[in-house]
Design an enzyme around this catalytic site. Sequence first.
Site, PDB file in Angstrom:
ATOM      1  N   HIS A 228       0.834  -1.204   0.000  1.00 29.11           N
ATOM      2  CA  HIS A 228       0.000   0.000   0.000  1.00 29.11           C
ATOM      3  C   HIS A 228       0.871   1.257   0.000  1.00 29.11           C
ATOM      4  O   HIS A 228       0.648   2.187  -0.788  1.00 29.11           O
ATOM      5  CB  HIS A 228      -0.898  -0.039   1.239  1.00 29.11           C
ATOM      6  CG  HIS A 228      -1.855   1.099   1.350  1.00 29.11           C
ATOM      7  ND1 HIS A 228      -3.217   0.941   1.242  1.00 29.11           N
ATOM      8  CD2 HIS A 228      -1.653   2.424   1.575  1.00 29.11           C
ATOM      9  CE1 HIS A 228      -3.813   2.123   1.392  1.00 29.11           C
ATOM     10  NE2 HIS A 228      -2.883   3.035   1.608  1.00 29.11           N
ATOM     11  N   GLU A 229       1.882   1.280   0.880  1.00 31.67           N
ATOM     12  CA  GLU A 229       2.741   2.470   0.964  1.00 31.67           C
ATOM     13  C   GLU A 229       3.624   2.621  -0.268  1.00 31.67           C
ATOM     14  O   GLU A 229       3.833   3.741  -0.763  1.00 31.67           O
ATOM     15  CB  GLU A 229       3.595   2.404   2.238  1.00 31.67           C
ATOM     16  CG  GLU A 229       2.809   2.332   3.525  1.00 31.67           C
ATOM     17  CD  GLU A 229       1.759   3.418   3.666  1.00 31.67           C
ATOM     18  OE1 GLU A 229       1.916   4.504   3.067  1.00 31.67           O
ATOM     19  OE2 GLU A 229       0.767   3.182   4.360  1.00 31.67           O
TER      20      GLU A 229
END
Length: 206
Positions: free
Chosen positions: A146-147
């Site tokens: 996600h990051e």
Amino acid sequence: MAFEGKVLPIVIHGDPVLHNRAAEVEEINDDVRQLVADMHVTQEAARGVGLAAPQVGAGLRIFTWGFEHTGDAPQQGEVLNPVLTLLGKVSQEDPDPETETEGCLSVPGLGYPLKRADHVRLQGFDVEGNEIDFEAHGWFARILQHEFDHLNATLYVNRLNPRWAKRWKKELRKQGWTTAGNTWIPGEDTDPFGHDEDDESKTAEY
């Protein structure tokens, strides 16, 4: 020298910094060290498990994390100029709303199911210039993906399957998150994910 962090506003979907690829960190200087300190404090204030620099308005390839179930990897840290390698496949099955729903601090108050690889390798450097190289599984692998996506101008809502993408686009029109300038400040504004009411029952956000 220790850098004392401060809470930064979190940028909301629609701001160009979230939709353009972040730049490499060319030098670990005091500005970078201060940014990383601020990101850790902001992530904690937002009750998040991860935070990318573009989410606080800085277009640099940096993200932080804080998560208990990391296996042999650090439970808290940051990575500069990361390289993320998928070691597990992403299933083409429909995601499970009960176990695979993600949230995002830059898409406040919402959550949608998404399939991710369950095994990744992260490489890069911490804020002291030390090399990072470890593997992650399960939800921690999801956080790192996600990051890392944030650094490549991809939000998790950009990866939703057609069913959930339709719901997201409807909500996007409702919220009007299509222009720059929308932010929220953890610890000052009402928590959009309801952590203020019940911290234990809420989905972790990034």
